[in-house]
Design an enzyme around this catalytic site. Structure first.
Site, PDB file in Angstrom:
ATOM      1  CD  GLU A 128      36.190  35.966  43.466  1.00  0.00           C
ATOM      2  OE1 GLU A 128      36.562  36.523  42.439  1.00  0.00           O
ATOM      3  OE2 GLU A 128      35.292  36.406  44.224  1.00  0.00           O
ATOM      4  CE  LYS A 130      44.830  36.542  48.916  1.00  0.00           C
ATOM      5  NZ  LYS A 130      46.015  37.109  48.306  1.00  0.00           N
ATOM      6  NE  ARG A 151      46.989  46.386  48.310  1.00  0.00           N
ATOM      7  CZ  ARG A 151      47.053  45.368  49.164  1.00  0.00           C
ATOM      8  NH1 ARG A 151      45.931  44.844  49.619  1.00  0.00           N
ATOM      9  NH2 ARG A 151      48.187  44.852  49.533  1.00  0.00           N
ATOM     10  CB  CYS A 423      79.097   5.509  30.390  1.00  0.00           C
ATOM     11  SG  CYS A 423      78.847   6.705  29.072  1.00  0.00           S
TER      12      CYS A 423
HETATM   13  S1  IVH Z   1      38.711  40.720  46.751  1.00  0.00           S
HETATM   14  C1  IVH Z   1      38.690  44.349  49.941  1.00  0.00           C
HETATM   15  N1  IVH Z   1      39.240  38.740  45.193  1.00  0.00           N
HETATM   16  O1  IVH Z   1      44.287  39.586  47.428  1.00  0.00           O
HETATM   17  C2  IVH Z   1      39.637  43.541  49.179  1.00  0.00           C
HETATM   18  N2  IVH Z   1      41.090  39.923  46.105  1.00  0.00           N
HETATM   19  O2  IVH Z   1      45.084  39.641  50.205  1.00  0.00           O
HETATM   20  C3  IVH Z   1      38.873  42.774  48.192  1.00  0.00           C
HETATM   21  N3  IVH Z   1      43.267  39.100  45.357  1.00  0.00           N
HETATM   22  O3  IVH Z   1      44.425  43.057  47.668  1.00  0.00           O
HETATM   23  C4  IVH Z   1      39.720  41.919  47.427  1.00  0.00           C
HETATM   24  N4  IVH Z   1      42.520  37.512  44.043  1.00  0.00           N
HETATM   25  O4  IVH Z   1      45.064  41.978  45.434  1.00  0.00           O
HETATM   26  C5  IVH Z   1      39.763  39.707  45.944  1.00  0.00           C
HETATM   27  N5  IVH Z   1      39.534  36.960  43.754  1.00  0.00           N
HETATM   28  C6  IVH Z   1      40.048  37.921  44.493  1.00  0.00           C
HETATM   29  C7  IVH Z   1      41.442  38.126  44.602  1.00  0.00           C
HETATM   30  C8  IVH Z   1      41.918  39.135  45.433  1.00  0.00           C
HETATM   31  C9  IVH Z   1      43.592  38.131  44.501  1.00  0.00           C
HETATM   32  C10 IVH Z   1      44.246  39.939  46.080  1.00  0.00           C
HETATM   33  C11 IVH Z   1      43.954  41.404  46.034  1.00  0.00           C
HETATM   34  C12 IVH Z   1      43.873  41.823  47.466  1.00  0.00           C
HETATM   35  C13 IVH Z   1      44.646  40.742  48.143  1.00  0.00           C
HETATM   36  C14 IVH Z   1      44.281  40.584  49.586  1.00  0.00           C
END
Ligand code: IVH
Length: 707
Positions: A128, A130, A151, A423
């Site tokens: 999925e 990020k 967070r 020009c």
């Molecule tokens: S799962 C235990 N899924 O990436 C952490 N995180 O680098 C589980 N993030 O803190 C996170 N898209 O803020 C997850 N599809 C996604 C995500 C995602 C962005 C961010 C999230 C996390 C950070 C880690």
């Protein structure tokens, strides 16, 4: 216009495998402190001090140092704890980070290690997007939002419940009265970012450096105006009772409760049965990165089964059941060496940034657009500044702002030109985009060179020197004049003998058969390069359809937004006489193989035609398997119909797919014929395969059932 050198094999900006350890404890400690300062700025969205790639590279050096000198290992190292600032809200379970990988090898190593931990192969994976924003946790009691927290440092975060109303995709009330904690990302879509920047500028502020810091700053700020932001859920758990068996099922039920989810974005969530499938899905998302409508900084791969996740467990910083495959960052910081003024083919005058070369999104960028003079002055970007460079997908790299803390004392504001630099003519400043008063005439020589070039009409032998002579002697004033040239006239030019004059006439004549995509590219319309021109030609099929299209038709071409659509329509109206003159001279104006063409060719035989041959009005609601919204509409047209956005008494057919809203009920009330999306997909496949019997079966069943 920009001078980017694409380097497909460019080394990643961050290569942890080759990170250099620090040689002494002092430098190691100083590096940890720098990451902490950078993380604090990152999570608050205030004055970024380091871009993502430099941050990741520094963490990689810290990790390499710890591997070489385990005795130095600090407990507050970014390799041990989640970076960020804590707050008043204690998280029910820690909000962890994710480990990163940067290439296929390290992704496969992660998967092999996970198999090892489980003592058997992982049952299934999910892939999925990020999302590039900041993580939040939303708590609901009896289906009502009671708390939204950032967070923070993973254990405690800040209470931002008051800002929840600004987040599209985060419902204040759910469709069921459940107790649940949902975790996801607050981020800015491209549309949020553009609207947010407009608002900021209108209120006298600086534009956001990038969508991520815009989201981070706006979520925590109390401002006089509301900046639009979005939320996307990527996880959650019911506060009591049994949990779903898989991550993919959990995400699906979050969608039903009313959340925007990773699965519902344009990127989607893919369930994969093997690492090879994971690699293919990651690669696929990488190629679509620029077309998603929002920024992603990578792809998240997770074990799908809750049982696999529980067995794999987690470290104090990150879970073992998931990893982030990071893409090269789309925003970097670099020095602005100069600002030059360019005049485009059509006379548009733009400020262009000359940059200290920097790798952005996997390519080396040496120059970037500063948009227009108005914008440049408002952003107050100056030569010598450290600037943010952003590159999203196919879009030309842009400067989004300057890092004011680093401004050298001698930096002076930029002075815009008072006359056309090409020009010397007057400048028309009535629009945001300044233009030479002579318009396309100012850039005629350049336009002709472009028209005849290899990627456009590809006229062999018609080089810049001959073109210049033709223009100087007024034998050619625009591209259509080329087709009136004869061998005698050409032979009269210095350096051109009879033989080459007649072969040049033949080469010019041969170019009349180029497909529409090349003819359209050759016209040199602002903001339409080769690949967009191909999409345009395929979409419309004929120049007549292009000439008849209004702005709302243009936005249905992939990659064209409202701004671009309007400027294309205006420019096409301007060059209509040239297009007509080209057509009169026999230049081909159709695109072979365009689905739009087949519609008009065999109109009466198409399945979505009424008995009198006119197109049925079709509404597609919800998703059709395997097709994007745009492709579904295209499919309606391929099948001979006319697609419409809303149901009325004029609607002949409604295609109902997953996620369809209340429209399906309205349809029943209006007595409109309904076709399930799966049947529609079958109809399309049958039509494409030329299986007329199957087409007829679907059509007769659908309309017979309707009585
Ligand atoms: S799962 C235990 N899924 O990436 C952490 N995180 O680098 C589980 N993030 O803190 C996170 N898209 O803020 C997850 N599809 C996604 C995500 C995602 C962005 C961010 C999230 C996390 C950070 C880690």
């Amino acid at each position: 216009m920009t001078d980017q050198t694409t380097t497909p094999a460019a080394a990643p900006v961050v290569d942890p495998a080759h990170a250099q350890p620090f040689s002494n404890l002092e430098d190691y400690r100083a590096a940890i402190e720098r990451t902490q300062q950078a993380a604090a700025a990152y999570y608050t969205g205030s004055g970024l001090v380091m871009d993502d790639a430099d941050y990741d590279a520094l963490v990689a050096r810290i990790a390499a140092t710890e591997a070489a000198h385990p005795q130095w290992q600090a407990t507050d190292s970014p390799t041990q704890v989640v970076a960020g600032l804590g707050g008043d809200v204690e998280h029910r379970a820690p909000m962890l980070s994710l480990d990163n990988c940067f290439d296929e090898d390290s992704l496969r190593t992660w998967a092999a290690r996970l198999d090892n931990t489980l003592g058997r192969p992982v049952t299934a994976y999910t892939v999925e997007p990020k999302l590039d924003g900041l993580a939040v946790a939303a708590t609901y009691r009896a289906g009502r939002l009671v708390q939204l927290a950032t967070r923070g440092n993973g254990r405690t975060g800040e209470n931002v419940t008051g800002q929840a109303r600004l987040l599209t995709g985060l419902p204040l009330r759910l469709s069921e009265p459940v107790d649940i904690e949902v975790r996801g990302e607050v981020y800015m879509t491209d549309a949020d970012y553009d609207a947010g920047n407009e608002l900021r500028l209108a209120h006298g502020g600086q534009p956001f450096a990038n969508p991520r810091s815009g989201a981070a700053g706006s979520l925590r700020a109390q401002r006089a105006y509301d900046v639009p932001m979005s939320f996307c859920a990527y996880g959650g758990y019911l506060l009591s009772g049994p949990q779903p068996d898989t991550h993919s099922a959990a995400i699906a039920s979050l969608g039903v409760l009313g959340f925007a989810t990773t699965a519902a974005t344009t990127a989607g969530l893919v369930v994969c049965g093997s690492v090879d499938e994971v690699v293919a899905a990651v690669t696929n998302l990488g190629t679509r990165r620029g077309e998603l409508g929002f920024a992603i900084d990578g792809v998240v791969v997770k074990a799908d089964l809750a049982a696999d996740q529980a067995q794999a467990g987690e470290s104090s910083r990150a879970p073992r059941w998931g990893t982030a495959f990071k893409f090269p960052p789309d925003t970097r910081m670099t020095e602005l060496l100069d600002i030059v003024v360019q005049v485009g083919r059509t006379g548009v005058i733009t400020p262009v940034a000359v940059l200290k070369p920097v790798q952005v999104g996997g390519v080396i960028v040496k120059s970037a657009t500063l948009h227009n003079f108005d914008d440049l002055q408002r952003r107050d970007v100056r030569v010598g500044d450290t600037v943010f460079v952003r590159r999203a997908g196919e879009v030309i790299p842009e400067i989004t702002g300057a890092h004011l803390e680093d401004r050298p004392a001698h930096a002076v504001p930029f002075t815009p030109p008072t006359a056309c630099p090409r020009c010397g003519g007057d400048i028309d400043r009535s629009q945001k985009r300044w233009r030479c008063d002579r318009g396309r005439a100012c850039g005629q020589a350049e336009l002709l060179r472009y028209f005849t070039s290899r990627d456009c009409m590809d006229i062999e032998g018609l080089g810049p020197k001959i073109l210049d002579m033709l223009v100087e002697r007024s034998l050619v004033t625009d591209a259509a004049d080329l087709y009136d040239l004869d061998a005698v006239t050409l032979a009269s030019l210095d350096r051109l003998g009879d033989v080459s004059a007649s072969s040049l006439v033949a080469a010019i004549a041969a170019s009349k058969t180029r497909p529409l995509s090349r003819v359209f590219t050759a016209l040199g319309i602002e903001m339409t390069g080769r690949s967009l021109s191909r999409r345009i030609a395929r979409h419309f099929g004929t120049m007549d359809a292009i000439l008849a299209a209004a702005a709302e038709d243009w936005v249905r071409v992939d990659g064209i937004g409202t701004g671009r659509a309007t400027s294309i329509v205006v420019e096409i109206a301007e060059i209509r006489p040239l297009i007509d003159r080209l057509a009169e001279r026999g230049v081909n104006m159709t695109e072979p193989g365009s689905p739009a063409l087949s519609t008009s060719d065999r109109a009466s035989e198409l399945p979505l035609r009424r008995a009198d041959g006119s197109p049925m009005t079709v509404v597609v609601t919800g998703s059709v398997p395997g097709l994007s919204r745009n492709e579904s509409n295209e499919a309606v047209e391929t099948l001979g119909g006319k697609s419409s956005g809303s149901v009325s008494r004029k609607t002949d057919l409604v295609v109902v797919g997953e996620g369809a809203g209340s429209k399906a009920d309205e349809d029943a009330e209006l007595g409109v014929t309904v076709m399930p999306a799966e049947r529609f997909a079958e109809l399309l496949a049958a039509h494409r395969n030329g299986d007329q019997a199957a087409v007829d079966a679907v059509i007769s069943q659908t309309f017979a059932a309707a009585g």
